[in-house]
Write an enzyme that holds these catalytic residues in place. Structure first.
Site, PDB file in Angstrom:
ATOM      1  N   GLU A  40      12.432  -4.217   3.472  1.00  0.00           N
ATOM      2  CA  GLU A  40      11.777  -3.163   4.242  1.00  0.00           C
ATOM      3  C   GLU A  40      12.744  -2.021   4.534  1.00  0.00           C
ATOM      4  O   GLU A  40      12.361  -0.855   4.476  1.00  0.00           O
ATOM      5  CB  GLU A  40      11.205  -3.716   5.555  1.00  0.00           C
ATOM      6  CG  GLU A  40       9.989  -4.626   5.361  1.00  0.00           C
ATOM      7  CD  GLU A  40       8.778  -3.887   4.791  1.00  0.00           C
ATOM      8  OE1 GLU A  40       8.748  -2.650   4.817  1.00  0.00           O
ATOM      9  OE2 GLU A  40       7.866  -4.577   4.281  1.00  0.00           O
ATOM     10  N   THR A  46      12.937   4.616  -0.610  1.00  0.00           N
ATOM     11  CA  THR A  46      13.030   4.498  -2.061  1.00  0.00           C
ATOM     12  C   THR A  46      11.828   3.721  -2.581  1.00  0.00           C
ATOM     13  O   THR A  46      11.215   2.960  -1.848  1.00  0.00           O
ATOM     14  CB  THR A  46      14.353   3.764  -2.427  1.00  0.00           C
ATOM     15  OG1 THR A  46      15.386   4.273  -1.606  1.00  0.00           O
ATOM     16  CG2 THR A  46      14.734   3.977  -3.855  1.00  0.00           C
ATOM     17  N   GLY A  84      20.127   6.132  -0.368  1.00  0.00           N
ATOM     18  CA  GLY A  84      19.767   7.176   0.592  1.00  0.00           C
ATOM     19  C   GLY A  84      20.093   6.847   2.031  1.00  0.00           C
ATOM     20  O   GLY A  84      20.325   5.702   2.389  1.00  0.00           O
ATOM     21  N   TYR A 121       7.429  -0.144  12.909  1.00  0.00           N
ATOM     22  CA  TYR A 121       6.845  -0.653  11.679  1.00  0.00           C
ATOM     23  C   TYR A 121       7.619  -1.863  11.146  1.00  0.00           C
ATOM     24  O   TYR A 121       7.031  -2.900  10.819  1.00  0.00           O
ATOM     25  CB  TYR A 121       6.768   0.448  10.603  1.00  0.00           C
ATOM     26  CG  TYR A 121       6.562  -0.170   9.260  1.00  0.00           C
ATOM     27  CD1 TYR A 121       5.320  -0.730   8.932  1.00  0.00           C
ATOM     28  CD2 TYR A 121       7.605  -0.301   8.349  1.00  0.00           C
ATOM     29  CE1 TYR A 121       5.132  -1.379   7.734  1.00  0.00           C
ATOM     30  CE2 TYR A 121       7.427  -0.943   7.142  1.00  0.00           C
ATOM     31  CZ  TYR A 121       6.188  -1.482   6.841  1.00  0.00           C
ATOM     32  OH  TYR A 121       6.008  -2.146   5.665  1.00  0.00           O
ATOM     33  N   ASP A 139       2.449   1.195   7.682  1.00  0.00           N
ATOM     34  CA  ASP A 139       3.266   2.173   6.956  1.00  0.00           C
ATOM     35  C   ASP A 139       2.322   3.246   6.410  1.00  0.00           C
ATOM     36  O   ASP A 139       1.123   3.249   6.728  1.00  0.00           O
ATOM     37  CB  ASP A 139       4.091   1.492   5.855  1.00  0.00           C
ATOM     38  CG  ASP A 139       3.240   0.927   4.724  1.00  0.00           C
ATOM     39  OD1 ASP A 139       1.988   1.034   4.787  1.00  0.00           O
ATOM     40  OD2 ASP A 139       3.805   0.380   3.774  1.00  0.00           O
ATOM     41  N   CYS A 188      -5.811   2.747  -3.606  1.00  0.00           N
ATOM     42  CA  CYS A 188      -6.176   3.812  -2.662  1.00  0.00           C
ATOM     43  C   CYS A 188      -5.014   4.807  -2.602  1.00  0.00           C
ATOM     44  O   CYS A 188      -4.374   4.997  -1.570  1.00  0.00           O
ATOM     45  CB  CYS A 188      -6.464   3.203  -1.288  1.00  0.00           C
ATOM     46  SG  CYS A 188      -7.283   4.356  -0.183  1.00  0.00           S
ATOM     47  N   CYS A 195     -11.491   4.486  -6.545  1.00  0.00           N
ATOM     48  CA  CYS A 195     -12.551   3.831  -5.761  1.00  0.00           C
ATOM     49  C   CYS A 195     -13.402   2.901  -6.627  1.00  0.00           C
ATOM     50  O   CYS A 195     -13.921   1.894  -6.144  1.00  0.00           O
ATOM     51  CB  CYS A 195     -13.429   4.883  -5.080  1.00  0.00           C
ATOM     52  SG  CYS A 195     -12.490   5.923  -3.948  1.00  0.00           S
ATOM     53  N   CYS A 204     -16.497   1.464   2.765  1.00  0.00           N
ATOM     54  CA  CYS A 204     -15.529   2.540   3.012  1.00  0.00           C
ATOM     55  C   CYS A 204     -16.234   3.848   3.368  1.00  0.00           C
ATOM     56  O   CYS A 204     -16.993   4.405   2.571  1.00  0.00           O
ATOM     57  CB  CYS A 204     -14.665   2.736   1.768  1.00  0.00           C
ATOM     58  SG  CYS A 204     -13.487   4.084   1.965  1.00  0.00           S
TER      59      CYS A 204
HETATM   60 FE1  SF4 Z   1      -9.571   3.934  -0.748  1.00  0.00          FE
HETATM   61 FE2  SF4 Z   1     -12.050   3.733   0.182  1.00  0.00          FE
HETATM   62 FE3  SF4 Z   1     -11.637   4.529  -2.322  1.00  0.00          FE
HETATM   63 FE4  SF4 Z   1     -11.152   1.995  -1.621  1.00  0.00          FE
HETATM   64  S1  SF4 Z   1     -13.117   3.018  -1.653  1.00  0.00           S
HETATM   65  S2  SF4 Z   1      -9.844   3.311  -2.890  1.00  0.00           S
HETATM   66  S3  SF4 Z   1     -10.397   2.260   0.470  1.00  0.00           S
HETATM   67  S4  SF4 Z   1     -11.025   5.594  -0.463  1.00  0.00           S
END
Ligand code: SF4
Length: 329
Positions: A40, A46, A84, A121, A139, A188, A195, A204
């Site tokens: 992490e 990087t 870095g 995080y 993140d 995503c 999608c 979504c």
């Molecule tokens: Fe991202 Fe929604 Fe597309 Fe899935 S459906 S890749 S969560 S925008």
């Protein structure tokens, strides 16, 4: 949507698991916190592709946090070269020594956060992946996935954490957060979300809007200031004069070519080469100038062994450019 979404994300993670050297396969006993923590910290600046071989070298050289804690600081800083932001390396050393002194990592995000260099995080990521604590590790990948799933354009990090935690199952929370991270990294994506390949598209909100990439709203980038510096190339008998930068400050404690402090003014100089380097908060033009006599406390580094000097990227590139120019002359 929550239970279905979590189940689909977990199944997608199982089917598309990326066997990275710091991970355990889904459902297997969790990885050692040393490996989670180290990866992490390395990944904060990087890419996975760049970190993977460097992580392997690090854990081969120091297989446990106790061995890392006992290592020579300059050896660790040299091994860190090119990863870095050297303040991270120095925090890494301080954290390793504190964990070794305590006899191991604490097991909750709240306690982990008290260690040097571990923020919100990283503490949550270690707690959930290595110890199975149900906490939200957000993140940039996770933030984007959650914002899109919920159709959130502009919310605080705290609100995103609340939404993430609400979706996180009590069973296998570490696998779940890694499922979110992986979906953000591979499906995503920021600019062109895939999608049609996404297991949670039916749930979504951003996908439903027809413009998924509009979520979350991007913040305008602040202009990056530009600075100037000089570094001296002092060569004698096949060696070049190197110095160690002051322990505190940018590239602190790292090997470097000697030179005065960087300024906002372009120098009046006739350099052999000029190297441009972009740091997190500013960009720099470093002019490399020939000089006859050694400057400052330092040592003669054989040019044939420059790769072993632990030069950070800025100075390594500067040296390579000087040697290229000399070869071409
Ligand atoms: Fe991202 Fe929604 Fe597309 Fe899935 S459906 S890749 S969560 S925008």
């Amino acid at each position: 949507m929550t239970a279905n979404t979590a189940a689909r994300l977990l199944q997608h993670y199982v089917d598309n698991f990326r066997p990275l050297p710091w991970r355990s396969p889904p459902g297997a006993p969790p990885p050692h916190p040393y490996r989670v923590w180290l990866s992490e910290v390395m990944l904060q600046q990087t890419t996975v592709a760049a970190v993977t071989p460097r992580f392997a070298r690090f854990v081969t050289r120091w297989p446990s946090i106790e061995e890392l804690a006992a290592a020579d600081e300059s050896a660790i800083l040299s091994e860190w070269a090119g990863l870095g932001y050297y303040a991270r390396a120095r925090n890494l050393i301080a954290c390793a020594r504190e964990v070794a002194r305590r006899g191991g990592f604490p097991m909750t995000a709240a306690e982990l956060r008290r260690l040097p260099g571990i923020g919100a995080y990283t503490s949550a990521a270690i707690a959930t992946i290595a110890f199975g604590e149900r906490v939200a590790a957000v993140d940039t990948n996770v933030e984007r996935v959650i914002a899109r799933l919920h159709g959130v354009k502009n919310r605080s990090r705290r609100e995103i954490e609340r939404l993430t935690l609400a979706m996180t199952p009590a069973e296998r929370p570490g696998d779940f957060v890694q499922a979110l991270m992986d979906l953000g990294a591979t499906v995503c994506r920021p600019k062109a979300p895939r999608c049609s390949a996404c297991p949670v598209a039916p749930y979504c909100a951003a996908f439903g809007s027809g413009k998924p990439e509009a979520f979350p709203e991007r913040k305008p980038c602040a202009a990056r200031p530009h600075r100037h510096g000089i570094a001296w190339w002092i060569e004698r008998g096949g060696s070049v004069w190197l110095v160690r930068r002051p322990a505190v400050g940018l590239l602190g404690g790292m090997a470097a070519l000697p030179g005065p402090e960087w300024t906002d003014e372009a120098p009046l100089a006739n350099p052999i080469v000029t190297v441009r380097h972009v740091f997190t908060h500013f960009s720099l033009d470093l002019a490399i100038i020939l000089r006859g006599e050694p400057a400052g406390e330092g040592w003669w580094q054989p040019i044939a062994g420059l790769a072993d000097a632990g030069l950070p990227t800025l100075y390594r590139r500067a040296a390579e450019r000087v040697l290229d120019v000399r070869r071409a002359a």
